[in-house]
Write an enzyme that holds these catalytic residues in place. Structure first.
Site, PDB file in Angstrom:
ATOM      1  N   LYS A 185       1.025  -0.968  -0.005  1.00  0.00           N
ATOM      2  CA  LYS A 185       0.395   0.444  -0.168  1.00  0.00           C
ATOM      3  C   LYS A 185       0.685   1.071  -0.068  1.00  0.00           C
ATOM      4  O   LYS A 185       0.536   2.252   0.244  1.00  0.00           O
ATOM      5  CB  LYS A 185      -0.658  -0.156   0.988  1.00  0.00           C
ATOM      6  N   THR A 242      -4.139   5.441   3.550  1.00  0.00           N
ATOM      7  CA  THR A 242      -3.090   5.857   3.137  1.00  0.00           C
ATOM      8  C   THR A 242      -3.361   6.516   0.984  1.00  0.00           C
ATOM      9  O   THR A 242      -2.219   7.667   1.040  1.00  0.00           O
ATOM     10  CB  THR A 242      -2.099   4.648   2.640  1.00  0.00           C
TER      11      THR A 242
END
Length: 329
Positions: A185, A242
């Site tokens: 990620k 994120t």
């Protein structure tokens, strides 16, 4: 002390504050000269988390050896330095909880592999999920995955020590899946930041998140991770957070790249670490070696290497052959 935190960056300091909120004694190791004394004297970490007033039950130390007396240690060093820090520790607690997200660039090892080699006598767990340090330090509600290599016995030791009213861990025994989610990620967040910097809009960013998650799932399952882990907090949950906020260091780096910044200049000018920039090159190689298609990761790697501009890598992604949604396009 029962619990310690290795690493006094923003995330390590936030975790120490979360653990100490009810008066629990917490030992916090700080590398930088004078930082431990400053934290003890002012109850603030002016270098990495200046807005948080820290509990007086946090005791900072510059000596790694002090952590060996703890039963549990949360390891919150930058991923690329975890091996050297663990190698320097003269002794280890019973449980090591790894809170760093990345892949060791020089070896291609996951963090749990690094820790198992350095601390063979400790039980390894991974704490990962959608978290911003300043929110955890402020006591805002947070949920994470706590993946325990030692299974439910280890969970029974760790959960009561780590859980707080506003910090809720969920059990998993899938250390690989938890680590892959956190590492991948970070790379995808750089890509989403590029989309923001180029002003390509919400449609493009959300398409990238979705296709990026498909890459995460392919890579994680190829390594033996479980789809349900990657569909949870430490995979999809962390990815969505994120990839959607400038509070993310990786997203901010990508945004600056999209606005025309050079990777080398941007990395040299940062005190805090955008882990995705270190993970992307090695993840790119590991995926190719395993035959796992990760075109977004490949594009981020080329951008960071200076092989292509932000506009060029976006054009290349958009010109990939059309395929079914379950395919690798």
């Amino acid at each position: 002390m029962n619990i310690g935190v290795v690493g006094a960056g923003a995330w390590g300091t936030a975790l120490a504050q979360m653990l100490a909120v009810e008066g629990q004694d917490v030992l916090l190791w700080a590398l930088e000269d004078g930082l431990a004394d400053a934290i003890n004297e002012t109850h603030r970490n002016a270098l990495y988390l200046p807005d948080a007033a820290l509990s007086p039950s946090i005791k900072a130390t510059p000596h790694l050896a002090d952590l060996a007396t703890c039963e549990i240690a949360l390891i919150v060093t930058p991923a690329q330095h975890m091996g050297s820090v663990l190698d320097a520790m003269p002794g280890f607690p019973r449980d090591l909880v790894l809170c760093s997200k990345g892949i060791e660039a020089r070896s291609g090892r996951m963090m749990h592999e690094v820790a198992k080699q350095a601390a063979a006598g400790s039980a390894i767990a991974v704490l990962s999920g959608p978290t911003f340090a300043h929110e955890v330090a402020a006591g805002l509600p947070t949920a994470v995955t706590l993946a325990c290599e030692g299974g439910e016995d280890q969970w029974q030791r760790l959960a009561p020590a780590i859980a707080r009213d506003t910090f809720r861990p969920y059990y998993s025994d899938d250390v690989i899946g938890a680590e892959v989610g956190g590492a991948v990620k970070n790379v995808l967040a750089i890509a989403c930041g590029v989309v923001e910097g180029l002003k390509l809009g919400q449609n493009a960013r959300n398409a990238l998140i979705t296709r990026g998650f498909a890459e995460m799932l392919r890579y994680g399952t190829a390594l033996g991770g479980k789809p349900e882990t990657l569909n949870g907090l430490c995979g999809l949950g962390d990815l969505v957070l994120t990839c959607s906020s400038t509070s993310s260091r990786n997203f901010s780096l990508g945004k600056a790249l999209g606005e025309g910044g050079k990777a080398a200049d941007l990395m040299a000018d940062r005190r805090t670490v955008a882990e995705g920039a270190h993970t992307a090159p090695v993840l790119r190689k590991l995926a190719a070696k395993r035959g796992v298609a990760m075109p977004i990761v490949e594009a981020v790697g080329r951008l960071l290497d200076g092989d292509a501009s932000a506009q060029e890598v976006v054009r290349e992604l958009l010109s990939r052959p059309l395929t079914a949604e379950g395919g690798t396009g």
